[in-house]
Design an enzyme around this catalytic site. Structure first.
Site, PDB file in Angstrom:
ATOM      1  N   ASN A 162      14.648  86.708 -10.799  1.00  0.00           N
ATOM      2  CA  ASN A 162      15.510  87.562  -9.971  1.00  0.00           C
ATOM      3  C   ASN A 162      15.934  88.864 -10.658  1.00  0.00           C
ATOM      4  OD1 ASN A 162      17.231  86.104 -11.607  1.00  0.00           O
ATOM      5  ND2 ASN A 162      18.824  85.882 -10.060  1.00  0.00           N
ATOM      6  N   GLU A 261      22.340  79.456 -18.796  1.00  0.00           N
ATOM      7  CA  GLU A 261      22.902  80.310 -17.737  1.00  0.00           C
ATOM      8  C   GLU A 261      22.317  79.774 -16.438  1.00  0.00           C
ATOM      9  OE1 GLU A 261      25.110  82.546 -18.120  1.00  0.00           O
ATOM     10  OE2 GLU A 261      25.021  83.097 -20.236  1.00  0.00           O
ATOM     11  N   CYS A 295      22.666  84.859  -9.223  1.00  0.00           N
ATOM     12  CA  CYS A 295      23.542  83.722  -9.521  1.00  0.00           C
ATOM     13  C   CYS A 295      24.999  84.109  -9.277  1.00  0.00           C
ATOM     14  CB  CYS A 295      23.356  83.301 -10.971  1.00  0.00           C
ATOM     15  SG  CYS A 295      23.508  84.708 -12.084  1.00  0.00           S
ATOM     16  N   GLU A 469      26.427  85.586 -22.746  1.00  0.00           N
ATOM     17  CA  GLU A 469      25.461  86.652 -23.040  1.00  0.00           C
ATOM     18  C   GLU A 469      26.158  87.999 -22.871  1.00  0.00           C
ATOM     19  OE1 GLU A 469      22.018  85.691 -20.538  1.00  0.00           O
ATOM     20  OE2 GLU A 469      21.189  84.606 -22.254  1.00  0.00           O
TER      21      GLU A 469
HETATM   22  P1  NAP Z   1      14.069  78.038 -11.997  1.00  0.00           P
HETATM   23  O1  NAP Z   1      13.143  77.479 -10.994  1.00  0.00           O
HETATM   24  O2  NAP Z   1      14.985  77.111 -12.700  1.00  0.00           O
HETATM   25  O3  NAP Z   1      13.158  78.827 -13.018  1.00  0.00           O
HETATM   26  C1  NAP Z   1      13.675  79.565 -14.100  1.00  0.00           C
HETATM   27  C2  NAP Z   1      12.667  79.590 -15.207  1.00  0.00           C
HETATM   28  O4  NAP Z   1      12.470  78.251 -15.668  1.00  0.00           O
HETATM   29  C3  NAP Z   1      11.291  80.101 -14.795  1.00  0.00           C
HETATM   30  O5  NAP Z   1      10.730  80.830 -15.860  1.00  0.00           O
HETATM   31  C4  NAP Z   1      10.551  78.829 -14.553  1.00  0.00           C
HETATM   32  O6  NAP Z   1       9.161  78.934 -14.677  1.00  0.00           O
HETATM   33  C5  NAP Z   1      11.101  77.943 -15.654  1.00  0.00           C
HETATM   34  N1  NAP Z   1      10.906  76.523 -15.421  1.00  0.00           N
HETATM   35  C6  NAP Z   1      10.788  75.863 -14.247  1.00  0.00           C
HETATM   36  N2  NAP Z   1      10.586  74.554 -14.477  1.00  0.00           N
HETATM   37  C7  NAP Z   1      10.556  74.371 -15.820  1.00  0.00           C
HETATM   38  C8  NAP Z   1      10.377  73.251 -16.680  1.00  0.00           C
HETATM   39  N3  NAP Z   1      10.177  72.037 -16.208  1.00  0.00           N
HETATM   40  N4  NAP Z   1      10.399  73.446 -18.012  1.00  0.00           N
HETATM   41  C9  NAP Z   1      10.600  74.677 -18.526  1.00  0.00           C
HETATM   42  N5  NAP Z   1      10.776  75.781 -17.760  1.00  0.00           N
HETATM   43  C10 NAP Z   1      10.769  75.635 -16.418  1.00  0.00           C
HETATM   44  O7  NAP Z   1      14.991  79.156 -11.370  1.00  0.00           O
HETATM   45  P2  NAP Z   1      14.555  80.428 -10.532  1.00  0.00           P
HETATM   46  O8  NAP Z   1      14.304  79.998  -9.135  1.00  0.00           O
HETATM   47  O9  NAP Z   1      13.485  81.190 -11.232  1.00  0.00           O
HETATM   48  O10 NAP Z   1      15.858  81.311 -10.638  1.00  0.00           O
HETATM   49  C11 NAP Z   1      16.912  81.181  -9.788  1.00  0.00           C
HETATM   50  C12 NAP Z   1      18.017  80.353 -10.441  1.00  0.00           C
HETATM   51  O11 NAP Z   1      18.441  81.003 -11.632  1.00  0.00           O
HETATM   52  C13 NAP Z   1      19.244  80.279  -9.565  1.00  0.00           C
HETATM   53  O12 NAP Z   1      19.776  78.988  -9.606  1.00  0.00           O
HETATM   54  C14 NAP Z   1      20.194  81.274 -10.219  1.00  0.00           C
HETATM   55  O13 NAP Z   1      21.542  81.039  -9.962  1.00  0.00           O
HETATM   56  C15 NAP Z   1      19.857  81.107 -11.654  1.00  0.00           C
HETATM   57  N6  NAP Z   1      20.279  82.285 -12.408  1.00  0.00           N
HETATM   58  C16 NAP Z   1      21.351  82.153 -13.251  1.00  0.00           C
HETATM   59  C17 NAP Z   1      21.803  83.244 -13.963  1.00  0.00           C
HETATM   60  C18 NAP Z   1      22.974  83.126 -14.879  1.00  0.00           C
HETATM   61  O14 NAP Z   1      23.129  83.984 -15.745  1.00  0.00           O
HETATM   62  N7  NAP Z   1      23.817  82.111 -14.775  1.00  0.00           N
HETATM   63  C19 NAP Z   1      21.168  84.487 -13.839  1.00  0.00           C
HETATM   64  C20 NAP Z   1      20.083  84.593 -12.967  1.00  0.00           C
HETATM   65  C21 NAP Z   1      19.653  83.471 -12.273  1.00  0.00           C
HETATM   66  P3  NAP Z   1       8.210  79.175 -13.406  1.00  0.00           P
HETATM   67  O15 NAP Z   1       7.917  80.571 -13.435  1.00  0.00           O
HETATM   68  O16 NAP Z   1       7.012  78.351 -13.620  1.00  0.00           O
HETATM   69  O17 NAP Z   1       8.970  78.759 -12.186  1.00  0.00           O
END
Ligand code: NAP
Length: 488
Positions: A162, A261, A295, A469
């Site tokens: 994102n 995060e 997020c 962060e």
């Molecule tokens: P996600 O599906 O959890 O993916 C995040 C990252 O993790 C991607 O690089 C993903 O790779 C990787 N990943 C997925 N499964 C994994 C596994 N089994 N082992 C290791 N890595 C793995 O989340 P997203 O859909 O990309 O992002 C949206 C989420 O991020 C939302 O929940 C949002 O709230 C959160 N977010 C939080 C913050 C914060 O600072 N708190 C900031 C931004 C976003 P792939 O590319 O293969 O999917």
């Protein structure tokens, strides 16, 4: 490939390969995967698809570079970050276009992210030279107590799609400043911006092996051996809570330093004494920044019953007037969602809310045609039993709930497993203090709809994770404290 002109030039300027030990190389077996433009659904690039062996080669490179890197002068590390900040700033237009093409957000938002993401490098270039320890005389006077801070060691950084640049720079910046090496795995949906950043850091003088970038679709298979490798010392993850939970479990084996995060479910509170125009301005930012795919996005608008109708009408007018379209086109304010699955989820949440009695004031219909567009949508009369009360929407949908007292507002705000950020609008200082002290979140915006700031500690509590962060706290995530007892 589907692009022409400048769009095809900026994509062609990226090495679509793995960056390991300072060299660009193909994945094992020359495997690649496709990166799509979410506004058309068409492929814009093919990127190296790393295997388990490729991932381990990246860790080998990070481990090999660690001890020399830890010994570099803090000023030299800071200067590399400063140079990279300048290069990103010079190339902001191209980087923004690249980001828009792979992620979908409007160019103006991509430019804002480039500026925000670059700022982490400037901030941590200044922090690199302020890594201090302490000196004390022990209470019995017989020994001296010294503390120093040293780099944690090789880090693994996993980032989401994102904010393709900023979610990387706020980890990479402090790691470089602290003297850590790293393997970065960007999201498979948006790898191009991170690959462009690797080139910039190399040009800024980062030594080979300090930063390694691995792109892959076999994410779990490639990441787990790295997390379980005893040479890795830290895992920092930004992404969803379910994946975060799994990674914390995997990190237990190596007793890794961990920063998480994770997801959010931000309440946006509007009290009866709020300046409603200011609240609507704040709501537009808190909801529509990044097409709601943040997020920190306001997920639940909790509005005092006496002002809820007026607030919802004003918000619906503003959201309904936004121009939806391909992010690279002039005047577009709302781009597509990142993929079909994301749009289906948003449509499902709206259907569920409407099914349980909510009214659609604007939006609410999936448009025909290519791309994963969803219109800005405002829902009123939403009950606490609707899924949008509990789940991250990650799209341009604003559900409005009502409350009748401050106690009820706080109860509703805190009635979630998440605790990343909350927003509150009130003209009363006393109420503001009571509210920010009572909110169970890592961050609070008072009369403002954006809290992200490289100079402030970003992070959550509860299921939104742990670690911070940015700010003065950000670098401590990459440093270990060593205590030395010195006998006289
Ligand atoms: P996600 O599906 O959890 O993916 C995040 C990252 O993790 C991607 O690089 C993903 O790779 C990787 N990943 C997925 N499964 C994994 C596994 N089994 N082992 C290791 N890595 C793995 O989340 P997203 O859909 O990309 O992002 C949206 C989420 O991020 C939302 O929940 C949002 O709230 C959160 N977010 C939080 C913050 C914060 O600072 N708190 C900031 C931004 C976003 P792939 O590319 O293969 O999917």
């Amino acid at each position: 490939m589907s692009l022409e002109g400048r769009e095809s030039e900026v994509v062609a300027g990226v090495h679509p390969q793995l960056f390991v030990g300072g060299k660009w190389r193909d994945a094992e077996g020359q495997k690649t995967f496709a990166v799509e433009d979410p506004s058309t659904g068409k492929t814009i690039a093919e990127v190296a698809d790393a295997s388990v062996a490729d991932g381990l080669a990246a860790l080998d490179a990070a481990v090999a570079a660690q001890s020399d890197w830890a010994r570099t002068a803090p000023r030299d590390r800071g200067e590399i970050l400063r140079k990279a900040f300048e290069l990103i700033t010079e190339r902001a237009d191209d980087l923004a276009l690249l980001m828009t093409l792979e992620m979908g957000k409007p160019l103006s938002e991509s430019k804002a992210e480039i500026a925000y993401g670059a700022e982490f490098f400037r901030w941590f270039s200044e922090e690199a030279v302020r890594i201090n320890g302490r000196y004390a005389v022990a209470p019995n006077g017989a020994t001296r107590l010294l503390t120093l801070k040293q780099p944690v060691g090789p880090c693994l950084m996993i980032t989401p799609w994102n904010f393709p640049l900023a979610m990387g720079t706020r980890k990479i910046g402090p790691a470089i400043a602290a003297g850590c090496t790293m393997v970065v795995k960007p999201a498979a949906l948006t790898p191009l911006t991170m690959l462009a950043l690797a080139d910039i850091l190399a040009e800024a003088g980062l030594p080979d092996g300090v930063l390694n970038v691995v792109t892959t679709t076999a994410t779990g298979d490639v990441m787990e051996p790295l997390i379980r490798d005893p040479r890795l010392r830290k895992l920092t993850f930004t992404g969803s809570t379910p994946v975060g939970r799994k990674l914390i479990e995997q990190s237990a084996e190596g007793i890794l330093r961990v920063s998480m995060e994770l997801g959010g479910n931000a309440p946006f509170l509007v009290f009866e004494d709020a300046d409603l125009d200011k609240a609507v301005d704040g709501a537009m930012l808190a909801k529509m920044r990044n097409i709601g795919e943040a997020c920190t996005a306001a997920n639940r608008f909790l509005v005092h019953e006496s002002v809820a109708d007026t607030f919802a009408q004003k918000l619906a007018e503003r959201m309904g007037a936004m121009t939806v379209g391909r992010g690279s086109e002039d005047g577009v304010q709302v781009g597509p969602l990142v993929e079909g699955k994301a749009r289906d989820k948003v449509a499902e949440l709206v259907a569920d809310a409407v099914g349980s009695g909510a009214t659609v004031l604007t939006g609410g219909e999936v448009p025909d045609g290519p791309g994963y567009f969803y219109p800005p949508t405002v829902l009123t009369g939403v009950g606490e039993d609707a899924q949008v009360f509990r789940e991250e929407i990650f799209g341009p949908v604003a559900p409005v709930f009502t409350f009748s007292s401050d106690e009820e507002a706080l109860r509703m705000a805190n009635d979630t497993e998440y605790g990343l950020v909350a927003y509150a609008f009130t003209e009363s200082l006393e109420r503001a203090v009571r509210v920010y002290e009572g909110l169970e979140t890592g961050m609070v915006g008072i009369n403002q709809g954006v809290v992200s700031n490289p100079a402030a500690p970003f992070g959550g509590v509860k299921a939104s994770g742990f670690g911070r962060e940015g700010g003065a706290e950000g670098i401590d995530e990459y440093l270990e404290v060593k205590y030395v007892g010195l006998a006289l």
